[in-house]
Scaffold this motif. Structure first.
Motif, PDB file in Angstrom:
ATOM      1  N   MET A 179       0.788  -1.248   0.017  1.00  0.00           N
ATOM      2  CA  MET A 179       0.099  -0.078  -0.207  1.00  0.00           C
ATOM      3  C   MET A 179       0.999   1.397   0.302  1.00  0.00           C
ATOM      4  SD  MET A 179      -2.959  -0.842  -0.400  1.00  0.00           S
ATOM      5  CE  MET A 179      -2.612  -2.375  -1.294  1.00  0.00           C
ATOM      6  N   LEU A 180       1.799   1.366   0.485  1.00  0.00           N
ATOM      7  CA  LEU A 180       2.953   2.472   0.725  1.00  0.00           C
ATOM      8  C   LEU A 180       3.602   2.823  -0.520  1.00  0.00           C
ATOM      9  CD1 LEU A 180       4.028   4.986   2.380  1.00  0.00           C
ATOM     10  CD2 LEU A 180       5.870   3.731   2.984  1.00  0.00           C
ATOM     11  N   GLN A 181       3.931   1.668  -1.222  1.00  0.00           N
ATOM     12  CA  GLN A 181       4.141   1.544  -2.583  1.00  0.00           C
ATOM     13  C   GLN A 181       3.212   1.955  -3.570  1.00  0.00           C
ATOM     14  OE1 GLN A 181       5.067  -0.743  -0.383  1.00  0.00           O
ATOM     15  NE2 GLN A 181       6.781  -1.871  -0.551  1.00  0.00           N
ATOM     16  N   ASN A 265      14.548   7.378  -3.664  1.00  0.00           N
ATOM     17  CA  ASN A 265      13.974   6.633  -4.619  1.00  0.00           C
ATOM     18  C   ASN A 265      14.745   5.327  -4.985  1.00  0.00           C
ATOM     19  OD1 ASN A 265      11.959   8.562  -5.644  1.00  0.00           O
ATOM     20  ND2 ASN A 265      13.881  10.043  -5.995  1.00  0.00           N
ATOM     21  N   GLY A 266      15.788   5.094  -4.470  1.00  0.00           N
ATOM     22  CA  GLY A 266      16.416   3.630  -4.846  1.00  0.00           C
ATOM     23  C   GLY A 266      15.613   2.535  -4.592  1.00  0.00           C
ATOM     24  N   LYS A 267      15.037   2.580  -3.245  1.00  0.00           N
ATOM     25  CA  LYS A 267      14.460   1.275  -3.000  1.00  0.00           C
ATOM     26  C   LYS A 267      13.100   1.218  -4.030  1.00  0.00           C
ATOM     27  CE  LYS A 267      15.472   0.910   1.877  1.00  0.00           C
ATOM     28  NZ  LYS A 267      14.895   0.916   3.301  1.00  0.00           N
ATOM     29  N   TYR A 268      12.201   2.419  -4.372  1.00  0.00           N
ATOM     30  CA  TYR A 268      11.166   2.190  -5.089  1.00  0.00           C
ATOM     31  C   TYR A 268      11.743   1.713  -6.723  1.00  0.00           C
ATOM     32  CZ  TYR A 268       8.484   4.403  -1.461  1.00  0.00           C
ATOM     33  OH  TYR A 268       8.117   4.606  -0.264  1.00  0.00           O
ATOM     34  N   SER A 269      12.798   2.296  -7.216  1.00  0.00           N
ATOM     35  CA  SER A 269      13.440   1.976  -8.442  1.00  0.00           C
ATOM     36  C   SER A 269      13.728   0.350  -8.534  1.00  0.00           C
ATOM     37  CB  SER A 269      14.597   2.648  -8.631  1.00  0.00           C
ATOM     38  OG  SER A 269      15.320   2.346 -10.091  1.00  0.00           O
TER      39      SER A 269
END
Length: 342
Positions: A179-181, A265-269
């Protein structure tokens, strides 16, 4: 005349006067030299570099130039200067800056295989030689006379997702209960903001009633942020109600107001790349969400000035230059319409 002082064993200090770029006499003092000769050589070379006797080595000027730029440009802009530094040190001979020729530059560019990198190096070299003219009395900026036949390549099309592509990805996030993503990617896709701008959001930047986000900073690390890319990037962006609802359901309105909502952003990438491979989705980067948003608005007929303001561009021409290829379909429709008039 330089004066010398032995502070302690193998620690000499030198002090002397030298005119700065504006012609003012400035006292220079430096210590930490192992011998008096080392201190004397430093003073001699310093005066030579700053009074027109250009024996300064190219990389010495580069070092000083980078220190100068480090405090004057944004964090991510300076990354390009570090790239420039790495490339020239790996591919360029260190010689007196006044003795560098256009042939030396051509040899450098011959070793670089990518046109975008070639253009980056050219732009930074131009700034470097301007700096040397100002602060080292270099007679000419050699880049003014430099011509080079850059590598010709077909411009790479921007990777984008259609609304249908994004909905497929969104469904995956729902099924995986991420959900956060989901809140992050929905804001990214439906706002057109830069990834760093979304990562920089705090609760203070969210207006749940008006369904807006205030973009006023860019995230650069886990604990730090910079001011946005330019003044035009400071803006308030309206977003769909469902995006606000997703975010509200995740963090609520009692979230610490000054804390970042999302991680850098690294984790989302990495998460995005993983899901693209796992579910065989079309390729896209985080920045591609911004291009996707622009493409969606253009195809819906939104005027370019409104899109430009929403994206935080300085002017509409930047938007047109960036997304000109998205207008091809519209050009075809105009031709079709005109052909019906025969």
């Amino acid at each position: 005349m330089a004066s010398f002082k032995l502070i302690e064993r193998e620690n000499w200090e030198v002090s002397f006067y030298c005119k700065d770029a504006r012609g003012n006499n400035k006292k220079i003092k430096k210590r930490g030299f192992r011998t008096k000769k080392d201190a004397s050589d430093y003073a001699t070379n310093y005066v030579k570099k700053h009074t027109g006797d250009i024996d300064a080595l190219f990389f010495d000027v580069v070092d000083e130039f980078l220190e100068y730029k480090k405090t004057r440009v944004k964090f991510y802009t300076f990354v390009a200067y570090k790239t420039f530094n790495n490339i020239i040190r790996a591919n360029f001979e260190n010689k007196s800056i006044s003795k560098i020729t256009t042939r030396d530059l051509a040899k450098l560019f011959d070793k670089i295989n990518y046109p975008e990198t070639q253009k980056l190096i050219k732009a930074k070299l131009n700034l470097l030689f301007k700096y040397a003219k100002t602060y080292y009395n270099l007679k000419i900026n050699i880049m003014n006379n430099f011509e080079y036949d850059y590598i010709k390549t077909t411009k790479k099309e921007k990777e984008i997702w259609t609304l249908e592509d994004f909905k497929k990805f969104d469904e995956i996030l729902i099924n995986e209960k991420k959900m956060l993503q989901r809140a992050y990617y929905n804001l990214l896709f439906f706002s057109g903001a830069r990834p760093g701008e979304i990562a920089g959001l705090t609760l203070e930047d969210i207006n749940f009633e008006k369904c807006t986000i205030s973009i006023n900073k860019t995230r650069i690390s886990s604990k730090k942020s910079n001011s946005p890319k330019n003044q035009s990037s400071i803006r308030t962006v309206t977003i769909p109600k469902f995006c606000i609802k997703i975010l509200e359901n995740v963090i609520g309105k009692n979230y610490p107001k000054k804390e970042y909502i999302f991680t850098p952003n690294g984790k989302y990438s990495k998460f995005l790349l993983n899901r693209i491979k796992k579910y065989n989705l079309n390729k896209i980067t985080l920045h591609g969400f911004r291009h996707s948003h622009a493409s969606f608005l253009i195809k819906k007929g939104i005027e370019i000035t409104s899109i430009s303001k929403r994206l935080g561009h300085k002017n509409s021409q930047i938007t047109l230059n960036t997304y000109a290829h998205f207008y091809r379909d519209k050009t075809d429709k105009i031709i079709d319409l005109l052909n019906t008039l025969e």
